[in-house]
Design a protein around this motif. Sequence first.
Motif, PDB file in Angstrom:
ATOM      1  N   ASP A 146       0.819  -1.227   0.000  1.00 56.47           N
ATOM      2  CA  ASP A 146       0.000   0.000   0.000  1.00 56.47           C
ATOM      3  C   ASP A 146       0.843   1.264   0.000  1.00 56.47           C
ATOM      4  O   ASP A 146       0.380   2.333   0.419  1.00 56.47           O
ATOM      5  N   ILE A 147       2.096   1.180  -0.468  1.00 52.63           N
ATOM      6  CA  ILE A 147       2.984   2.329  -0.481  1.00 52.63           C
ATOM      7  C   ILE A 147       3.144   2.835  -1.911  1.00 52.63           C
ATOM      8  O   ILE A 147       3.336   2.060  -2.847  1.00 52.63           O
ATOM      9  N   GLY A 148       3.072   4.156  -2.087  1.00 56.48           N
ATOM     10  CA  GLY A 148       3.261   4.788  -3.386  1.00 56.48           C
ATOM     11  C   GLY A 148       2.239   5.884  -3.578  1.00 56.48           C
ATOM     12  O   GLY A 148       1.115   5.791  -3.059  1.00 56.48           O
ATOM     13  N   PRO A 149       2.607   6.956  -4.295  1.00 57.97           N
ATOM     14  CA  PRO A 149       1.661   8.069  -4.491  1.00 57.97           C
ATOM     15  C   PRO A 149       0.327   7.633  -5.061  1.00 57.97           C
ATOM     16  O   PRO A 149      -0.683   8.304  -4.863  1.00 57.97           O
ATOM     17  N   GLY A 150       0.282   6.518  -5.769  1.00 53.92           N
ATOM     18  CA  GLY A 150      -0.982   6.030  -6.301  1.00 53.92           C
ATOM     19  C   GLY A 150      -1.762   5.174  -5.334  1.00 53.92           C
ATOM     20  O   GLY A 150      -2.793   4.616  -5.687  1.00 53.92           O
ATOM     21  N   ASN A 151      -1.277   5.068  -4.092  1.00 58.41           N
ATOM     22  CA  ASN A 151      -1.938   4.265  -3.065  1.00 58.41           C
ATOM     23  C   ASN A 151      -2.213   5.140  -1.844  1.00 58.41           C
ATOM     24  O   ASN A 151      -2.112   6.374  -1.903  1.00 58.41           O
ATOM     25  N   GLY A 152      -2.560   4.527  -0.733  1.00 58.06           N
ATOM     26  CA  GLY A 152      -2.965   5.317   0.421  1.00 58.06           C
ATOM     27  C   GLY A 152      -1.831   5.982   1.167  1.00 58.06           C
ATOM     28  O   GLY A 152      -2.032   6.978   1.869  1.00 58.06           O
ATOM     29  N   PHE A 153      -0.609   5.445   1.019  1.00 59.03           N
ATOM     30  CA  PHE A 153       0.516   5.928   1.814  1.00 59.03           C
ATOM     31  C   PHE A 153       1.752   6.097   0.937  1.00 59.03           C
ATOM     32  O   PHE A 153       1.868   5.486  -0.127  1.00 59.03           O
ATOM     33  N   VAL A 154       2.674   6.926   1.401  1.00 66.72           N
ATOM     34  CA  VAL A 154       3.978   7.048   0.763  1.00 66.72           C
ATOM     35  C   VAL A 154       5.056   6.912   1.832  1.00 66.72           C
ATOM     36  O   VAL A 154       4.813   7.147   3.024  1.00 66.72           O
ATOM     37  N   LEU A 155       6.249   6.517   1.399  1.00 65.91           N
ATOM     38  CA  LEU A 155       7.398   6.434   2.282  1.00 65.91           C
ATOM     39  C   LEU A 155       8.287   7.631   1.974  1.00 65.91           C
ATOM     40  O   LEU A 155       8.914   7.695   0.916  1.00 65.91           O
TER      41      LEU A 155
END
Length: 561
Positions: A236-245
């Motif tokens: 669920d990580i990435g600008p196209g998902n709910g969260f970013v790292l």
Amino acid sequence: MGSQAVPDTGMPIRVSDTHQRRPIPPDLHRYWRSHEEYGYLERYWPDDDHEGWVKNIRAILASHLPDLATSDITYFAKGTFNRLYSITNPDWEGKAYVFRVSIPVEPFFKTESEVATMEYVRRHTSMPIPRVIAFSSSDDNELGHEWILMEMMPGQPLRTLWPRMPEEARVAVFAELAQHVKQLVALRFSKLGSIYFSDVADHVLPLEDAALPAGPSPNHKPCEAPGAPGIKLDRDIGPGNGFVLGRLVAQDFFFDKRIYYPGTRGPFTTTRSLIDVRASLLERRLRDLSPVPNQPWYCEMDREVSRHHARVLAIFQRLKALIPRLVPEHNGPEDAGVLWHDDLSEHNLLLDPVTFKLTAVLDWESVGVVPAYEAHHARPAWLSDRDWRPTPLVHLARGVPRNDEWLKKETLRRAGEMGGARRAYHEIVGTLYHTDEETKERARRKQKLAWFLAVDMLLRWPWWAEEWMKEEGLWEEGSGDDGADGSLAAPERNGVTRGAVDGIIHQFEAHGELGGLGQESVADGKALDAMESCATDGCKAAIKQCTPDAPAASGFDKTAE
């Protein structure tokens, strides 16, 4: 009003404007002062006008959560960077909330990452943590500070219950915690940084990453961790998902004056890039002392370091010169990115006072993705010996006797006290990465190097860093071009050195007398006497070797002329 004043809307409510992030205030020194006992810089609130704060909290609630505005609001505690107020109402049938106000040590980023991390952990583990109701990552409000409103969790701190807990309850609660932690450390990541909601990507990611489109990404599939088939990265990580790292929120980067120092804060693709930034910030801090009383940022620690400045800088330069050898450019198995809560302490674990079952895990600020070796086998702070440290430089200057004999016996006493809980915990959590002998040795040295580069550790214990390098045979290797003449003498210490304790541990492990707890356990015996009674001749020799007949003087024991 019913049993629940605030319904669960599924996501924390951000009441601040993410597109108007304010600059770092120029006067943050007013929130820091010299610690009376230990002499380092500590965080504190310069005022105690709780009546005025309650009034302002009520005004904020009236604007955003009016159902809470008429409740009872009471100051009840403070944390490292926070001040906490309880919100209660007899009609809520036991439900209560916490309104937590933060000192501006890392404006915007600390609040944003903490709230997003808690939500991420709630979605991907069974960890019992508070639900965040609402938050402001801006100080543009009636309080003039960032804040988080969250559920108040039931239970009492472990520290108040531990003395009366039977052994079986102690073992059981850490076995229970281990089940949750195992889920947490199974979450793996391709970079080192902090978790944020994707709608602030433009503030927390490098420009090239932030430019990726936001919104759901049906084509996003987590990749597998290198060398670890079946372990998925960046769920669920990435600008196209709910969260970013994004950029890493850590005390190494924002503690005291560091907040003003320029340079990247990540996210980092390799451990080496992370360590290089830590070293750069520490070097700048060592050259930016405030040794004069009443000047901004003054602390007794800076005063003592300034009296030994050339020597401390020389020790640092030797540590810095070791980085290329101890931390290769390319990541190894021990550098896998894990989300780790490094303060699972007696303060942050809540238990039911009757059943001793775990009810909550608190304090998720500055929790981020770090190299797996820095999680120290995912051992909770309460089960480790991280707070049992030698006498700091400030105390030596005051003439305080060394604590080495006490430290040795206390370490062994705790090993007996914690042994069962440690064993049960690690049997469940397992290993974080593949550990052949080469990897274990590399990780062990990385752990120690990272410790001395962290926050103010080198400023508080410079002689310990020197001693460690000499015990490891790294002193000459790390000499570098530091202006030192190669003759800096590490202070000899009364009683045991940490290296000697580690030697005893290895001896016991070799004979199976520690239950396979590993070096991080520090030892497993009721006390020194009990340890000696069951020791092999080799272990007894190691114990005898670390208890010299007479104390030796140290160059750091005396105030510089």
